[in-house]
Motif scaffolding. Structure first.
Motif, mmCIF file in Angstrom:
data_model
loop_
_atom_site.group_PDB
_atom_site.id
_atom_site.type_symbol
_atom_site.label_atom_id
_atom_site.label_comp_id
_atom_site.label_asym_id
_atom_site.label_seq_id
_atom_site.Cartn_x
_atom_site.Cartn_y
_atom_site.Cartn_z
ATOM 1 N N ILE A 1 0.837 -1.203 0.000
ATOM 2 C CA ILE A 1 0.000 0.000 0.000
ATOM 3 C C ILE A 1 0.872 1.253 0.000
ATOM 4 O O ILE A 1 0.610 2.217 -0.723
ATOM 5 N N GLY A 2 1.936 1.235 0.801
ATOM 6 C CA GLY A 2 2.846 2.369 0.833
ATOM 7 C C GLY A 2 3.556 2.585 -0.495
ATOM 8 O O GLY A 2 3.709 3.715 -0.960
ATOM 9 N N ALA A 3 3.986 1.498 -1.131
ATOM 10 C CA ALA A 3 4.671 1.623 -2.425
ATOM 11 C C ALA A 3 3.733 2.156 -3.499
ATOM 12 O O ALA A 3 4.125 2.991 -4.322
ATOM 13 N N ILE A 4 2.495 1.694 -3.491
ATOM 14 C CA ILE A 4 1.513 2.202 -4.459
ATOM 15 C C ILE A 4 1.258 3.687 -4.213
ATOM 16 O O ILE A 4 1.176 4.481 -5.153
ATOM 17 N N GLY A 5 1.164 4.085 -2.963
ATOM 18 C CA GLY A 5 0.958 5.498 -2.641
ATOM 19 C C GLY A 5 2.116 6.375 -3.077
ATOM 20 O O GLY A 5 1.918 7.500 -3.523
ATOM 21 N N VAL A 6 3.350 5.870 -2.961
ATOM 22 C CA VAL A 6 4.504 6.642 -3.415
ATOM 23 C C VAL A 6 4.509 6.745 -4.936
ATOM 24 O O VAL A 6 4.824 7.787 -5.502
ATOM 25 N N GLU B 1 13.398 11.714 9.692
ATOM 26 C CA GLU B 1 12.733 11.974 8.414
ATOM 27 C C GLU B 1 11.468 12.799 8.610
ATOM 28 O O GLU B 1 11.161 13.656 7.774
ATOM 29 N N VAL B 2 10.759 12.553 9.674
ATOM 30 C CA VAL B 2 9.531 13.301 9.941
ATOM 31 C C VAL B 2 9.835 14.781 10.100
ATOM 32 O O VAL B 2 9.160 15.630 9.513
ATOM 33 N N THR B 3 10.849 15.107 10.850
ATOM 34 C CA THR B 3 11.138 16.524 11.078
ATOM 35 C C THR B 3 11.618 17.213 9.807
ATOM 36 O O THR B 3 11.145 18.300 9.474
ATOM 37 N N ILE B 4 12.521 16.586 9.086
ATOM 38 C CA ILE B 4 13.043 17.197 7.858
ATOM 39 C C ILE B 4 11.967 17.223 6.776
ATOM 40 O O ILE B 4 11.780 18.225 6.080
ATOM 41 N N GLY B 5 11.252 16.122 6.625
ATOM 42 C CA GLY B 5 10.205 16.050 5.598
ATOM 43 C C GLY B 5 9.092 17.046 5.837
ATOM 44 O O GLY B 5 8.607 17.694 4.904
ATOM 45 N N LEU B 6 8.678 17.191 7.079
ATOM 46 C CA LEU B 6 7.624 18.154 7.388
ATOM 47 C C LEU B 6 8.099 19.579 7.126
ATOM 48 O O LEU B 6 7.338 20.405 6.612
ATOM 49 N N ALA B 7 9.346 19.869 7.440
ATOM 50 C CA ALA B 7 9.878 21.205 7.157
ATOM 51 C C ALA B 7 9.908 21.483 5.656
ATOM 52 O O ALA B 7 9.571 22.587 5.213
ATOM 53 N N ILE B 8 10.267 20.486 4.866
ATOM 54 C CA ILE B 8 10.272 20.662 3.411
ATOM 55 C C ILE B 8 8.864 20.860 2.884
ATOM 56 O O ILE B 8 8.616 21.740 2.043
ATOM 57 N N ALA C 1 2.391 15.825 -1.771
ATOM 58 C CA ALA C 1 3.582 15.540 -0.977
ATOM 59 C C ALA C 1 3.249 14.922 0.372
ATOM 60 O O ALA C 1 4.008 14.095 0.882
ATOM 61 N N ILE C 2 2.123 15.285 0.939
ATOM 62 C CA ILE C 2 1.745 14.743 2.243
ATOM 63 C C ILE C 2 1.431 13.254 2.128
ATOM 64 O O ILE C 2 1.836 12.458 2.984
ATOM 65 N N ILE C 3 0.755 12.850 1.067
ATOM 66 C CA ILE C 3 0.445 11.435 0.873
ATOM 67 C C ILE C 3 1.722 10.643 0.616
ATOM 68 O O ILE C 3 1.893 9.541 1.141
ATOM 69 N N VAL C 4 2.635 11.182 -0.162
ATOM 70 C CA VAL C 4 3.914 10.506 -0.403
ATOM 71 C C VAL C 4 4.660 10.338 0.911
ATOM 72 O O VAL C 4 5.200 9.263 1.210
ATOM 73 N N PHE C 5 4.669 11.371 1.710
ATOM 74 C CA PHE C 5 5.343 11.338 3.006
ATOM 75 C C PHE C 5 4.724 10.286 3.921
ATOM 76 O O PHE C 5 5.433 9.505 4.559
ATOM 77 N N MET C 6 3.401 10.232 3.983
ATOM 78 C CA MET C 6 2.725 9.242 4.817
ATOM 79 C C MET C 6 2.967 7.821 4.311
ATOM 80 O O MET C 6 3.107 6.892 5.109
ATOM 81 N N LEU D 1 4.583 4.615 6.145
ATOM 82 C CA LEU D 1 3.895 3.324 6.181
ATOM 83 C C LEU D 1 4.834 2.194 5.758
ATOM 84 O O LEU D 1 4.828 1.114 6.356
ATOM 85 N N MET D 2 5.673 2.466 4.763
ATOM 86 C CA MET D 2 6.641 1.465 4.329
ATOM 87 C C MET D 2 7.688 1.200 5.417
ATOM 88 O O MET D 2 8.085 0.047 5.635
ATOM 89 N N LEU D 3 8.117 2.230 6.115
ATOM 90 C CA LEU D 3 9.063 2.040 7.216
ATOM 91 C C LEU D 3 8.441 1.236 8.352
ATOM 92 O O LEU D 3 9.092 0.369 8.945
ATOM 93 N N ASN D 4 7.180 1.499 8.659
ATOM 94 C CA ASN D 4 6.510 0.731 9.706
ATOM 95 C C ASN D 4 6.311 -0.725 9.292
ATOM 96 O O ASN D 4 6.393 -1.625 10.129
#
Length: 97
Positions: free
Chosen positions: A14-19, A69-76, A25-30, A34-37
């Motif tokens: 599901i994560g790979a399909i979403g990417v 990644e969350v902190t840097i990605g959210l800032a971007i 960008a928010i969906i890609v980030f989420m 999901l893939m990391l989890n």
């Protein structure tokens, strides 16, 4: 154990399909999160199956990387949204050199 690995495979898919779909960008980030989890779940289930702690240690390091990644990605994402007023990946060519 196979149930956890099946769930991990499903979440990773599901994560790979979403990417790959890349709506915004928010969906890609989420989906990356999901893939990391899903990888964490696979590490822990393999460690439980083999009876050692190697998977839990690997999952801990993956969680540390995910927190960074969350902190840097959210800032971007916030920076892109402030300049473009959209989170669409197709509209954001801001990071190209």
């Amino acid at each position: 154990m196979t149930e956890y690995l099946t769930l991990s495979m499903l979440l990773f898919s599901i994560g790979a399909i979403g990417v790959l779909v890349r709506r915004n960008a928010i969906i890609v980030f989420m989906c990356v999160e999901l893939m990391l989890n899903a990888a964490n779940l696979a590490f822990v289930s393999f460690a439980r199956q083999h009876g050692n702690l190697d998977g839990q240690v690997a999952a801990f390091f993956v969680m540390v990387v995910a927190a960074a990644e969350v902190t840097i990605g959210l800032a971007i994402i916030v920076s892109i949204y402030r300049t473009r007023r959209t989170t669409s990946v197709d509209d954001a060519n801001l990071l190209k050199a």
